[in-house]
Design an enzyme around this catalytic site. Structure first.
Site, PDB file in Angstrom:
ATOM      1  N   THR A 171     -71.221   1.027  47.725  1.00 20.72           N
ATOM      2  CA  THR A 171     -71.399  -0.302  47.141  1.00 20.72           C
ATOM      3  C   THR A 171     -70.157  -1.169  47.308  1.00 20.72           C
ATOM      4  O   THR A 171     -69.034  -0.721  47.096  1.00 20.72           O
ATOM      5  CB  THR A 171     -71.738  -0.177  45.646  1.00 20.72           C
ATOM      6  OG1 THR A 171     -72.897   0.650  45.497  1.00 20.72           O
ATOM      7  CG2 THR A 171     -72.011  -1.542  45.036  1.00 20.72           C
ATOM      8  N   SER A 177     -76.902  -4.192  46.666  1.00 22.96           N
ATOM      9  CA  SER A 177     -78.076  -3.503  47.194  1.00 22.96           C
ATOM     10  C   SER A 177     -78.233  -3.689  48.700  1.00 22.96           C
ATOM     11  O   SER A 177     -79.006  -2.992  49.330  1.00 22.96           O
ATOM     12  CB  SER A 177     -79.349  -4.020  46.486  1.00 22.96           C
ATOM     13  OG  SER A 177     -79.317  -3.695  45.115  1.00 22.96           O
ATOM     14  N   GLY A 210     -67.917   6.218  41.715  1.00 26.13           N
ATOM     15  CA  GLY A 210     -67.824   7.239  40.679  1.00 26.13           C
ATOM     16  C   GLY A 210     -66.865   8.364  41.020  1.00 26.13           C
ATOM     17  O   GLY A 210     -66.671   8.725  42.183  1.00 26.13           O
ATOM     18  N   GLN A 357     -97.842   3.125  14.763  1.00 27.23           N
ATOM     19  CA  GLN A 357     -96.848   4.020  15.348  1.00 27.23           C
ATOM     20  C   GLN A 357     -97.490   4.988  16.342  1.00 27.23           C
ATOM     21  O   GLN A 357     -96.899   5.324  17.380  1.00 27.23           O
ATOM     22  CB  GLN A 357     -96.127   4.808  14.251  1.00 27.23           C
ATOM     23  CG  GLN A 357     -95.356   3.945  13.263  1.00 27.23           C
ATOM     24  CD  GLN A 357     -94.105   3.355  13.884  1.00 27.23           C
ATOM     25  OE1 GLN A 357     -94.133   2.819  14.973  1.00 27.23           O
ATOM     26  NE2 GLN A 357     -92.993   3.459  13.167  1.00 27.23           N
ATOM     27  N   GLU A 448     -78.481   3.705  43.002  1.00 25.65           N
ATOM     28  CA  GLU A 448     -79.373   4.319  43.998  1.00 25.65           C
ATOM     29  C   GLU A 448     -80.499   3.369  44.397  1.00 25.65           C
ATOM     30  O   GLU A 448     -81.566   3.807  44.813  1.00 25.65           O
ATOM     31  CB  GLU A 448     -79.950   5.639  43.482  1.00 25.65           C
ATOM     32  CG  GLU A 448     -78.943   6.755  43.364  1.00 25.65           C
ATOM     33  CD  GLU A 448     -78.330   7.137  44.698  1.00 25.65           C
ATOM     34  OE1 GLU A 448     -79.054   7.178  45.696  1.00 25.65           O
ATOM     35  OE2 GLU A 448     -77.106   7.378  44.734  1.00 25.65           O
ATOM     36  N   ASP A 450     -81.645  -0.979  43.409  1.00 27.15           N
ATOM     37  CA  ASP A 450     -82.219  -1.773  42.320  1.00 27.15           C
ATOM     38  C   ASP A 450     -83.733  -1.563  42.281  1.00 27.15           C
ATOM     39  O   ASP A 450     -84.402  -1.518  43.319  1.00 27.15           O
ATOM     40  CB  ASP A 450     -81.904  -3.252  42.559  1.00 27.15           C
ATOM     41  CG  ASP A 450     -82.513  -4.142  41.491  1.00 27.15           C
ATOM     42  OD1 ASP A 450     -81.889  -4.300  40.428  1.00 27.15           O
ATOM     43  OD2 ASP A 450     -83.623  -4.664  41.731  1.00 27.15           O
TER      44      ASP A 450
END
Length: 667
Positions: A171, A177, A210, A357, A448, A450
């Site tokens: 990136t 992207s 990362g 619920q 990974e 959009d």
């Protein structure tokens, strides 16, 4: 009687076929079969699975351990090994309140501990047994999502890129992207037999990389390969390639010359992962550091490749990295499972006793099971791909991984917030982890690929298959269902089918799957016509953009059809009767809830008459009520122990939950 009527009509059609072509005859026979089925519908589940016993007023005696064994499959032992290790090391369990720096160091110690002490071998599994690797990744993510992502970056992205292409820096700041538009360059210097990795401008700075802010020593850097040439530009652009680039000294851990590293700092979530921005100033690396599976350079600077164009090399390169999307889809299902706990039983009216619920949470529980079987299918296909690598299978896995990653992560993100809201003030407490899960998982919708971009890739694949079908080509195996459903869409709606509202019919998997596939075929046919119309005045991009919402809906519809198909198959194959009854119940809820959510589409084309639409809604509400009675057992079958969920609200008893609450508050 029904089959005799159907066969008689088919015989008449075949006997009196003057003036009827083969296509009309097939369509007529199919309509007769549908009519005969819906006049006297039968359950077509092989194995004799019928309506769940609980529907008759009783309650399914669900044996949680047997359902759990079926769900967890052959990798239950290795998953339990991870849980046992985490439970044996309280010092490695992530606290609720932790600083960014401490969280990063804790994630590193957790990852090292799993590899060195627990005997987990992720790198080995990535290459030899991908299904085992993804099973480990799922449970690691339930322990701490930051740990799951750190493992994924280390072994799937970095390790996977090295294995499959011959810390992971793809990136860029200006090209999130749009990977094909990245600007980082790798210029080959034939005199020194080296590549020069360079960041030409601020927009080309590698961003969100990362594991590189603190711990990473190498990065797989994606850059444009430039070769010296006699052209006016002086270089030939061979497209995007991957290179192994050292960023820190192996001994001192200091930054290497020419490598600038800037910490991305605090994020909304995943602060246990150390993300960084990287800039390269003419960093030299050996020629051998090119990951050369799809393109190589000789000592004299000659470029060789088995793929003749830049686009094909780029597609092949990214295709080898599809495992990242597979892992995200699979892990996202694990996160959806861990969000499925609810407040403990109390003497007063329970939250799940309220119909509102039940309507919120029971379809979500059914969907978690549907996603489980859908992503298991994806992992199986990916494992098959690593063995064969056939062209059709590559396209199928790429499309399936793109669609499931997008659809599953978007749904999970919304569901975590719904679960939080359903638990009131308790859901807002950090100790119950909804906020942590929501923040850490949120980025799954972006990295990974959009989600909206990935769905467009799915739509593009469907349109390509559609075009090939009408040019006489064959559909891929995944899309064979479109052949019959497209013919059904192009023929006149069956008025009897549209009005049939019997419970047996609505819970018949044939009706449910036909409805899903009919919708996909309708969306595909109509968007193809719209694109053709608008392209005449708006051009290719303008037409695509005008129809973009339509295309995204088409992609989601196709993925939903695949998920339901795999869920139905899983129900059929379940060996335990009580588990099979329970799965059939929630499979029906998943299918009918989806049909009701898009009832306008079915009504607009008279596929469902008003009375039938009302019956679908009524039955969906009743199924929610029935699933509520076994909701605890269904959640327990996920087999997530308390020391993994680590949330008082998810404890087995109210006493345990309130005891933890008071201790956390300091009493």
């Amino acid at each position: 009687m029904e089959s005799k009527i159907g066969n008689s009509f088919e015989t008449l059609i075949e006997a009196d076929d003057h003036g009827i072509n083969d296509r009309d005859r097939v369509a007529a026979v199919r309509r007769v079969r549908l009519l005969s089925l819906h006049v006297n519908p039968e359950n077509d589940f092989s194995g004799g699975v019928g309506m769940s016993p609980c529907f008759a007023g009783g309650r399914i005696d669900l044996k949680t351990d047997k359902l759990c064994n079926y769900m967890r499959g052959k990798y239950r032992d290795v998953q339990q090994n991870v849980f046992d290790y985490v439970n044996s090391r309280p010092d490695l369990q992530t606290p609720i309140e932790i600083s960014k720096d401490d969280h990063r160091e804790l994630c590193l110690r957790q990852l090292i501990g799993l590899a060195r002490e627990a005997g987990i071998r992720p790198y080995k599994y990535v290459s030899e047994d991908p299904a085992r690797y993804f099973a480990i990744l799922e449970v690691v993510g339930t322990v701490d999502i930051s740990l799951g992502i750190k493992m994924g970056v280390q072994y799937s992205l970095w390790g996977g890129s090295v294995i499959n292409l011959g810390c992971f820096a793809m990136t860029e700041l200006h090209h999130g992207s749009n990977v094909q538009g990245i600007q980082t360059t790798a210029i080959f210097d034939p005199l020194k037999d080296e590549f020069i990795i360079h960041t030409p401008n601020d927009g080309a700075i590698k961003w969100w990389i990362g594991n590189a802010a603190v711990h990473g020593k190498f990065a797989t850097v994606f850059a444009r390969l430039l070769l010296p040439s006699d052209s006016m530009q002086g270089v030939s652009d061979m497209g995007v390639h991957a290179f192994i680039v050292p960023i820190r000294d192996m001994r001192t851990h200091e930054k290497l010359p020419g490598v600038e590293i800037q910490d991305c700092g605090y994020k909304v979530g995943l602060n246990g992962v150390d993300n960084v921005a990287l800039r390269f100033q003419s960093v030299r690396i050996p020629r051998d550091n090119l990951l050369n599976r799809f393109g190589d350079i000789s000592r004299d600077g000659k470029y060789t490749t088995s793929l003749p164009t830049i686009n094909k090399r780029f597609a092949a390169t990214l295709g080898e990295l599809v495992g990242g999307r597979v892992g995200l889809a699979y892990s996202s299902v694990g996160i959806l499972k861990i969000a499925q706990f609810g407040p403990p039983n109390q003497p007063e009216i329970r939250i799940l006793d309220y119909q509102s619920q039940q309507h919120k949470l029971m379809p979500m529980l059914a969907t978690a099971y549907a996603f489980h079987f859908g992503t298991v299918h994806l992992v199986d296909k990916y494992s098959e791909l690593k063995k064969s690598n056939g062209e059709e299978l590559v396209a199928e896995v790429h499309t399936l991984s793109a669609g499931l990653k997008s659809y599953v992560t978007s749904y999970t993100a919304k569901s975590i917030s719904i679960c939080r809201e359903a638990c009131g003030g308790h859901g807002y407490a950090a100790v119950n982890r909804f906020g942590i899960l929501r923040n850490d998982h949120d980025i799954f919708q972006t990295f990974e690929g959009d989600n909206s971009v990935l769905l467009q890739q799915v739509a593009g694949y469907l349109l390509k298959q559609y075009q090939e079908k009408f040019q006489g080509g064959a559909l891929s195996s995944t899309l064979n269902y479109l052949r019959d459903s497209m013919n059904a869409y192009l023929s006149q709606s069956n008025p009897v089918t549209a009005r049939w509202e019997g419970e047996d019919h609505l819970r018949n998997p044939s009706f449910q799957l036909d409805a899903f596939r009919y919708r996909t075929s309708r969306l595909l046919h109509s968007v193809a016509l719209r694109l053709k119309k608008h392209s005449k005045t708006l051009g290719g991009f303008g037409a695509w953009n005008r129809c973009l919402n339509h295309l995204l809906t088409l992609a989601e519809s196709h993925i939903e059809s695949i998920i339901l198909e795999k869920f139905i198959e899983a129900v059929r194959k379940c060996p335990d009767a009580s588990s099979q009854d329970s799965l059939k119940l929630i499979c029906d809820l998943y299918a009918l809830d989806r049909i009701w959510n898009d009832i306008g589409t079915y009504r607009n084309v008279d596929y469902v008459a008003p009375n039938k639409a009302k019956a679908v809604h009524k039955l969906t509400e009743h199924l929610c009520f029935q699933v509520k009675s076994i909701a605890k057992e269904l959640v327990d079958a996920f087999d997530l122990p308390d020391y993994v969920t680590r949330a008082p609200i998810g404890m087995q008893t109210a006493e345990e939950a309130y005891s933890v609450y008071t201790q956390y508050a300091g009493f």
